[in-house]
Design an enzyme around this catalytic site. Structure first.
Site, PDB file in Angstrom:
ATOM      1  N   LYS A  74       1.328   4.210  -3.009  1.00  0.00           N
ATOM      2  CA  LYS A  74       1.101   5.639  -2.781  1.00  0.00           C
ATOM      3  C   LYS A  74       2.363   6.460  -3.075  1.00  0.00           C
ATOM      4  O   LYS A  74       2.277   7.606  -3.514  1.00  0.00           O
ATOM      5  CB  LYS A  74       0.592   5.882  -1.362  1.00  0.00           C
ATOM      6  CG  LYS A  74      -0.825   5.330  -1.150  1.00  0.00           C
ATOM      7  CD  LYS A  74      -1.813   5.876  -2.169  1.00  0.00           C
ATOM      8  CE  LYS A  74      -3.231   5.477  -1.935  1.00  0.00           C
ATOM      9  NZ  LYS A  74      -4.152   6.014  -2.973  1.00  0.00           N
TER      10      LYS A  74
ATOM     11  N   TYR B 260       0.829  -1.208   0.000  1.00  0.00           N
ATOM     12  CA  TYR B 260       0.000   0.000   0.000  1.00  0.00           C
ATOM     13  C   TYR B 260       0.868   1.265   0.000  1.00  0.00           C
ATOM     14  O   TYR B 260       0.685   2.155  -0.828  1.00  0.00           O
ATOM     15  CB  TYR B 260      -0.946   0.019   1.204  1.00  0.00           C
ATOM     16  CG  TYR B 260      -1.727   1.303   1.309  1.00  0.00           C
ATOM     17  CD1 TYR B 260      -2.798   1.558   0.447  1.00  0.00           C
ATOM     18  CD2 TYR B 260      -1.376   2.289   2.230  1.00  0.00           C
ATOM     19  CE1 TYR B 260      -3.505   2.752   0.513  1.00  0.00           C
ATOM     20  CE2 TYR B 260      -2.071   3.495   2.303  1.00  0.00           C
ATOM     21  CZ  TYR B 260      -3.134   3.720   1.445  1.00  0.00           C
ATOM     22  OH  TYR B 260      -3.821   4.905   1.502  1.00  0.00           O
TER      23      TYR B 260
END
Length: 264
Positions: A159, A155
């Site tokens: 990002k 994750y």
């Protein structure tokens, strides 16, 4: 419907930050194109916004983690002859756990959603915006893009991609009237942690979470002002700054401790 009204395309628009961002556009006289997986949730959100703001809302039910879905969204909007004045890439998910234990297929899905969908939609609509020399792109990233994220390794990495990508294309389009803004929220009170099976993490159980409405307002105002990066909330500004100053291994260890289950 008046032809002079602008359209904003918002992905992941039925809950959390995406819902609040869509609401910001609706209350500022934008028509909406909203994308999410559930037609039922889309219809509910659409009727709410139509009733509350009198805005036109077009719903598109798609699972953006499927490679062909973002292309289908572009084609659907093209077929309707709608010009997208503001693109908001928001749909994103995470997975919690040590990388050696997590499910690779789920992670590839997350990469397709958090990176693939952003790339495809941005490519399509940015081309149109640059051609007419007008438009705005808001990529919802995360304060996690500035720091390594043990127990959320994929994750945070997706990002980091979003923030870096946004900064690069912002530079490429700097001589146009098109602006690209990255919104970097910290932990926010949405169903993200539930979907990521992360509700027991210390930062979730014990930490304070931002209000998605506040994050969305910061993001909307930053986008309208043409800012390059919006870090919402003082605590998150501090976290992002620490990520840039402290050695990565120190930041990673700190994040690891915060991400551990709170009873350990």
């Amino acid at each position: 419907m008046a032809n002079n009204q602008k359209y904003a395309l918002v992905t992941g628009a039925t809950n959390g930050i995406g819902y609040e961002l869509a609401k910001q556009f609706a209350q500022n006289q934008y028509n909406l194109l909203i994308v999410a997986r559930s037609q039922e949730e889309l219809d509910k959100t659409a009727s709410e916004f139509k009733q509350q703001f009198g805005t036109e809302v077009v719903t598109i039910a798609k699972d953006l983690s499927l490679r062909e879905s973002p292309f289908e969204v572009c084609n659907e909007i093209k077929a309707k002859g709608i010009q997208v004045d503001a693109l908001v890439n928001n749909a994103g998910q995470g997975q919690y756990g040590e990388f050696v234990d997590t499910d690779i297929n789920r992670e590839l899905e997350i990469v397709d959603l958090n990176i693939g969908a952003y790339l495809i939609l941005t490519k399509y609509f940015l081309r149109e915006m640059v051609a007419r020399n007008e438009g705005k792109v808001l990529n919802v990233s995360s304060v996690g893009s500035e720091i390594p994220g043990p127990l959320q390794a994929v994750y945070h990495a997706t990002k980091a991609f979003v923030t870096s990508f946004s900064e690069a294309i912002r530079n490429e389009t700097k001589n146009t009237n098109v602006t690209v803004t990255a919104l970097l929220p910290g932990p926010t009170d949405t169903d993200f942690f539930h979907k990521a099976d992360m509700e027991d993490a210390k930062m979730v159980k014990e930490g304070s979470k931002s209000d998605p409405a506040t994050v969305a307002k910061d993001g909307y105002e930053g986008l309208m002002a043409g800012k390059d990066k919006v870090v919402s909330g003082l605590k998150n500004k501090v976290m992002a700054a620490a990520g840039n100053i402290l050695p990565d291994n120190v930041v990673a260890e700190g994040m690891h401790q915060q991400a551990k289950p709170s009873d350990k």
